[in-house]
Design a protein around this motif. Structure first.
Motif, PDB file in Angstrom:
ATOM      1  N   THR A 103      31.632  37.591  43.745  1.00 53.15           N
ATOM      2  CA  THR A 103      32.936  38.002  43.236  1.00 53.15           C
ATOM      3  C   THR A 103      33.071  39.520  43.299  1.00 53.15           C
ATOM      4  O   THR A 103      32.262  40.238  42.703  1.00 53.15           O
ATOM      5  CB  THR A 103      33.120  37.536  41.785  1.00 53.15           C
ATOM      6  N   THR A 114      34.493  43.374  42.634  1.00 53.27           N
ATOM      7  CA  THR A 114      35.049  44.039  41.472  1.00 53.27           C
ATOM      8  C   THR A 114      36.523  44.315  41.700  1.00 53.27           C
ATOM      9  O   THR A 114      37.016  44.293  42.839  1.00 53.27           O
ATOM     10  CB  THR A 114      34.322  45.366  41.211  1.00 53.27           C
ATOM     11  N   LEU A 115      37.232  44.601  40.618  1.00 50.55           N
ATOM     12  CA  LEU A 115      38.662  44.896  40.738  1.00 50.55           C
ATOM     13  C   LEU A 115      38.887  46.151  41.583  1.00 50.55           C
ATOM     14  O   LEU A 115      39.858  46.228  42.351  1.00 50.55           O
ATOM     15  CB  LEU A 115      39.270  45.074  39.342  1.00 50.55           C
ATOM     16  N   HIS A 118      37.058  47.157  44.114  1.00 48.22           N
ATOM     17  CA  HIS A 118      36.901  46.776  45.516  1.00 48.22           C
ATOM     18  C   HIS A 118      38.128  46.027  46.025  1.00 48.22           C
ATOM     19  O   HIS A 118      38.550  46.210  47.168  1.00 48.22           O
ATOM     20  CB  HIS A 118      35.659  45.905  45.690  1.00 48.22           C
ATOM     21  N   PHE A 137      38.324  37.263  39.890  1.00 46.58           N
ATOM     22  CA  PHE A 137      37.786  38.313  39.033  1.00 46.58           C
ATOM     23  C   PHE A 137      38.166  38.083  37.577  1.00 46.58           C
ATOM     24  O   PHE A 137      37.354  38.252  36.670  1.00 46.58           O
ATOM     25  CB  PHE A 137      38.315  39.673  39.506  1.00 46.58           C
TER      26      PHE A 137
END
Length: 270
Positions: free
Chosen positions: A140, A142-143, A145, A267
């Motif tokens: 998952t 990250t925000l 990314h 996320f």
């Protein structure tokens, strides 16, 4: 007098060709710039000892820029002969404004791309138990990314890749098929569908080098990558054929809207 008129038409045709090429190249450069910014910001650039980061960045962008030049030159030649269009190119040549025309085709292209994105995500889940998805690709993000990937997804993927694949390669294949069929009337489905499918397969194969950086390219991984991207490529090619390049770009962008939306949802749920 006839010779004088022919000489007058030839420079005019060259100017029109140059205006179309220039407009589309400028559009594609937006994607190249977003790719460069992403490489620089994420630290993905290699750092050979004694090399300037700016030099490394410039060399990294040299190949896609050169391919863009070739695609725009070839595509602008071929599309004029096989009846494929670009609203931006036509506008640069004195045609109608782009936005009013996009209002007629843009929503359906964007919606189709979003549907394709959800379909590809569902198929990706289906392929996952077969070992076709590298483990590093399933983590998952990250925000940060997710947000950082948006410009390169929409600008390089939606604009530059469509110029390279649809405007450049697909139109060239259509032109070859049209010439082989006699080059008299505008190419029909017997010429256009092979061009669409072949271009879509090249589009899928073109994603393998990036995937190789995530893990070994096993047979299931290759099939999954080529097949899923080719499905999207067929849809984008169909929109290019039936409407114009900008419809293909919006369909491609719509797929990334779905991907980004699903990434944000993933996320939020973790």
């Amino acid at each position: 007098m006839a010779g004088t008129h022919a000489l007058g038409r030839e420079p005019n045709a060259r100017r029109r060709y140059g205006r179309r090429v220039g407009a589309l190249f400028a559009l594609g450069l937006l994607g190249i710039a977003s790719l460069g910014a992403t490489l620089a910001a994420t630290g993905l650039l290699p750092s050979p000892p004694g090399s300037s980061p700016l030099v490394v960045l410039a060399l990294s962008l040299l190949t896609p820029t050169a391919l863009l030049v070739v695609a725009v030159l070839v595509g602008t030649f071929a599309t004029a002969r096989v009846g494929l269009r670009s609203l931006v190119a036509e506008r640069a040549d004195g045609g109608d404004p782009v936005l009013p025309q996009l209002r007629r085709t843009g929503p359906r292209a964007l919606l189709a791309g979003i549907v394709v994105g959800f379909l590809l995500a569902a198929l990706d889940v289906t392929f996952s138990p077969l070992g076709a998805v590298p483990a590093s690709a399933t983590a998952t993000p990250t925000l940060v990314h997710i947000v950082a990937s948006a410009p390169v997804r929409f600008l390089y993927g939606g604009l530059t890749e469509e110029l390279l694949l649809r405007w450049g390669l697909m139109s060239a294949l259509a032109w070859v098929g049209w010439r082989a069929a006699g080059g008299v009337s505008r190419p029909g489905p017997d010429v256009m569908w092979p061009a669409i499918v072949l271009t879509a397969l090249v589009f899928g194969i073109g994603h393998l080098p990036a995937l190789a950086g995530l893990g070994p390219l096993t047979f299931p991984t290759v099939i999954r990558t080529v097949l899923l991207n080719a499905i999207g490529g067929v849809v984008y090619g169909w929109f290019f054929w039936r409407w114009h390049l900008e419809a293909a770009m919006l369909a491609h962008a719509g797929t990334h809207v779905a991907f980004i939306g699903l990434s944000v949802l993933g996320f939020a749920l973790t």
